[in-house]
Write an enzyme that holds these catalytic residues in place. Structure first.
Site, PDB file in Angstrom:
ATOM      1  N   THR A  19       0.820  -1.116  -0.164  1.00 41.83           N
ATOM      2  CA  THR A  19       0.001  -0.043   0.002  1.00 41.83           C
ATOM      3  C   THR A  19       0.983   1.154   0.016  1.00 41.83           C
ATOM      4  O   THR A  19       2.162   1.235   0.203  1.00 41.83           O
ATOM      5  CB  THR A  19      -0.817  -0.207   1.228  1.00 41.83           C
ATOM      6  OG1 THR A  19      -1.811  -1.154   1.092  1.00 41.83           O
ATOM      7  CG2 THR A  19      -1.614   1.092   1.543  1.00 41.83           C
ATOM      8  N   THR A  52      -4.015   2.287  -2.011  1.00 34.00           N
ATOM      9  CA  THR A  52      -3.604   0.728  -2.361  1.00 34.00           C
ATOM     10  C   THR A  52      -4.417   0.379  -3.454  1.00 34.00           C
ATOM     11  O   THR A  52      -5.236   0.475  -3.810  1.00 34.00           O
ATOM     12  CB  THR A  52      -3.879  -0.067  -0.935  1.00 34.00           C
ATOM     13  OG1 THR A  52      -3.124  -1.381  -1.219  1.00 34.00           O
ATOM     14  CG2 THR A  52      -5.415  -0.208  -1.009  1.00 34.00           C
ATOM     15  N   ASP A  60      -9.469  -8.645   0.802  1.00 33.19           N
ATOM     16  CA  ASP A  60      -9.738  -7.913   2.329  1.00 33.19           C
ATOM     17  C   ASP A  60     -11.181  -8.267   2.618  1.00 33.19           C
ATOM     18  O   ASP A  60     -11.434  -8.021   4.013  1.00 33.19           O
ATOM     19  CB  ASP A  60      -9.375  -6.527   2.197  1.00 33.19           C
ATOM     20  CG  ASP A  60      -7.895  -6.132   2.101  1.00 33.19           C
ATOM     21  OD1 ASP A  60      -7.379  -7.121   2.316  1.00 33.19           O
ATOM     22  OD2 ASP A  60      -7.704  -5.103   2.278  1.00 33.19           O
ATOM     23  N   SER A 101     -10.591  -2.433   5.914  1.00 30.37           N
ATOM     24  CA  SER A 101      -9.343  -2.193   5.870  1.00 30.37           C
ATOM     25  C   SER A 101      -8.550  -1.671   6.789  1.00 30.37           C
ATOM     26  O   SER A 101      -9.007  -1.478   7.967  1.00 30.37           O
ATOM     27  CB  SER A 101      -9.166  -0.784   4.566  1.00 30.37           C
ATOM     28  OG  SER A 101      -8.082  -0.134   4.702  1.00 30.37           O
ATOM     29  N   GLY A 103      -0.406  -3.700   5.496  1.00 30.18           N
ATOM     30  CA  GLY A 103      -1.494  -4.350   5.713  1.00 30.18           C
ATOM     31  C   GLY A 103      -2.091  -4.251   7.333  1.00 30.18           C
ATOM     32  O   GLY A 103      -2.191  -3.133   7.654  1.00 30.18           O
TER      33      GLY A 103
HETATM   34  N1  GLY Z   1      -5.160  -3.744   1.679  1.00 27.30           N
HETATM   35  C1  GLY Z   1      -4.763  -3.354   2.732  1.00 27.30           C
HETATM   36  C2  GLY Z   1      -5.656  -2.359   3.471  1.00 27.30           C
HETATM   37  O1  GLY Z   1      -6.705  -2.044   2.971  1.00 27.30           O
HETATM   38  O2  GLY Z   1      -5.484  -2.347   4.668  1.00 27.30           O
END
Ligand code: GLY
Length: 579
Positions: free
Chosen positions: A388, A406, A430, A459, A481
């Protein structure tokens, strides 16, 4: 197999050497080292405005917008479009993210441009023909692509708060894509990796090779299809992405590859302006992102718990400090897994989670000398990737913008839309994989974050702004993440509890605990062997690991008002540009 020839290699070696020489000294190595507090170099100081991002060229695009009279929103939009060209692993127009804004008068707002599930999505969509959960369908297929939000988010931010004409903000990205830019060693290496991994997508190979030949450092990367898409966005605004040619090309690729996104999904996508999460910590004000981010609620929850301890007396990254921070993390990540999701679809008890009363209850459950226990019961946490990117902007009037956006994994799904030149996300990963499916490996089957038509996936992105006594203090945020929230927590604590300067706060080693698996991960060089021994004696399962996060931050010098830009040199192309 694509191979560069020797002559190109030699030419590029010379060119990249010159480029590096012109850019000045490279950041200090972040290899393991004994000292806990390491300042790689002083922050970049500027009197008026500052942009800090993962890529110096994108920071300069934002800085030039500030110089031209744009405000921080304008610069954030221009930087975001530029990153979609120069930092293709995470910068994007085919993904989504969050923007937290503090206006010069102290009011704050947040723009949610998280991807959402297509209309045809459902909780069983990641099962194969035998009804078995498929990680490939969930993370590495056309089904993994969520309806992109970035262009709508930038358009909404511009419509509500922008100052300069839209075309002035998209134009530099069009030029960077059309005319190209010189590849750093880091980006050339990264593109080599992606091309080898994604040879099954011809448009991806086309976009990131020169006629099938791998790019070398010092060569110029041109992206003509992306330039044409950006030009449509420049001319037509959000319609240039969500309708017409771009939408048609995206929907055609979905049909070709078995994805779900249709032109109707694209036409219906809306970014949402939301009320930020607010918290306090010893007189500081925390402004962060609400659901569908779990970041803002978990950050405020952890700070509330930790406010009840004298962390400073414990000592930064001492065993006592790490123990208490870890126990706060364990509890917040448990609540995150059980309760957090898109609040437009699921009731999320944000007020309770972020209340001082709830924090006091949680403190009662923390044994000051013994590690807690993470009970998997029948829940766990979903996969989230590290890839991200975050950037920070402050303008001359003190408007502050914190953006994290991201594609989910590095280069997202890896699918470049043929003819449109941009990468699609794999953000559907996610969502939880399958209702009721929970495994010790980390799959989760809880209801709130299952895929539903038009729901946004949960997220961890945590773009955050700190203020005190009505004045802006710092702009922070990170990729990583699930580690994102903990990275932001620790940089905030470094500033608010340990009075570190911004570069020192960014450079300091970090730790991570996410409830499950029940491991305490500490960045290499972060603590002594003795501290690790003390933590193990308390019952923590300690792992020493590589770098965590990449916080490109800005702090306001409380005396001069200067903007202090602090790139996170864990990411080698990062840069701060001020004026
Ligand atoms: N894909 C990483 C987040 O949204 O936290």
């Amino acid at each position: 197999m694509v191979r560069p020839n020797l002559l190109r290699r030699l030419v590029c070696l010379v060119v990249v050497t010159l480029v590096v020489a012109c850019q000045g000294p490279q950041p200090a190595s972040l290899a393991p080292m004994a000292a806990e507090r390491v300042v790689s170099r002083p922050p970049i100081r500027a009197a008026a405005g500052m942009v800090v991002s993962a890529d110096m060229r994108a920071s300069q695009v934002g800085r030039d917008v500030l110089r031209a009279g744009g405000n921080a929103i304008d610069a954030a939009i221009a930087t975001g479009f530029a990153l979609a060209v120069t930092h293709p692993g995470a910068g994007n127009i085919g993904g989504g993210g969050f923007m937290v804004v503090r206006l010069p008068d102290g009011r704050a707002t947040a723009i949610d441009f998280r991807e959402k599930a297509p209309l045809a999505a459902n909780a069983d969509m990641f099962l194969d023909e035998n009804g078995t959960y498929s990680s490939t369908l969930h993370h590495n297929s056309h089904l993994a692509v969520g309806v992109p939000g970035t262009v709508a988010g930038f358009a909404k931010a511009h419509e509500r708060y922008g100052k300069l004409p839209w075309a002035r903000l998209v134009g530099p990205a069009v030029d960077l894509a059309a005319e190209g830019f010189v590849l750093t060693g880091n980006l050339a290496r990264s593109l080599r990796g992606v091309v080898q991994r994604l040879s099954r997508y011809p448009a991806t190979v086309d976009a990131f090779t020169r006629d099938g030949e791998e790019y070398l450092p010092g060569e110029v990367l041109r992206q003509p299809d992306l330039a044409r898409t950006l030009e449509r966005i420049m001319r037509e605004g959000r319609k240039g992405f969500y309708r017409g040619e771009t939408a048609r090309l995206l929907a055609a690729e979905m049909r070709r590859g078995g994805g779900l996104i249709t032109e109707e999904d694209l036409a219906r996508y809306e970014a949402i302006e939301r009320t930020p999460i607010r918290g306090t910590f010893r007189g500081y004000e925390i402004i962060s992102m609400p659901p569908p981010s779990s970041g803002g609620p978990a950050l405020v929850q952890m700070l509330n718990v930790l406010e009840g301890y004298d962390l400073r007396s414990m000592g930064h990254n001492s065993a006592a400090y790490i123990h208490h921070v870890t126990e706060a993390m364990r509890r917040a990540y448990r609540d995150r897994a059980l309760l957090l999701a898109d609040q437009d679809f699921v009731e999320v008890p944000v007020d309770r989670l972020t209340s001082k009363e709830y924090a006091a209850e949680l403190r009662q459950s923390i044994n000051p000398a013994m590690a807690g226990h993470s009970d998997p019961a029948d829940v766990s946490v979903p996969h989230e990737s590290d890839q991200t990117t975050h950037y920070s902007v402050v303008d001359a009037d003190g408007m502050a913008v914190s953006v994290t956006y991201t594609l989910e994994q590095g280069y997202g799904s890896g699918i470049v839309v043929p003819g449109a030149g941009f990468l699609l996300n794999n953000e559907m990963g996610d969502f939880n994989p399958q209702r009721g499916l929970t495994t010790s490996g980390g799959l989760i089957g809880t209801e709130p974050n299952l895929a539903r038509p038009e729901q946004r996936m949960l997220s961890s992105m945590t773009p955050t702004i700190l203020a005190r006594d009505g004045r802006l203090v710092a702009v922070i945020g990170s990729p990583g993440g699930r580690t994102i929230i903990n990275t932001v927590l620790q940089v905030a604590l470094n500033v608010m509890e340990f009075d570190m300067g911004i570069q020192e706060a960014v450079d300091a080693r970090r730790l991570h605990h996410q409830w499950l698996p029940d491991n305490l991960r500490i960045e290499a060089g972060g603590v002594s062997a003795e501290t690790v021994g003390q933590l193990r004696a308390m019952g923590h399962v300690v792992q020493v690991r590589g770098r965590q996060g990449s916080i490109h931050s800005i702090m306001i010098d409380p005396v001069t008002g200067d903007r202090l830009g602090a790139p996170d040199y864990r990411q080698s192309d990062a840069g701060a540009a001020g004026h």
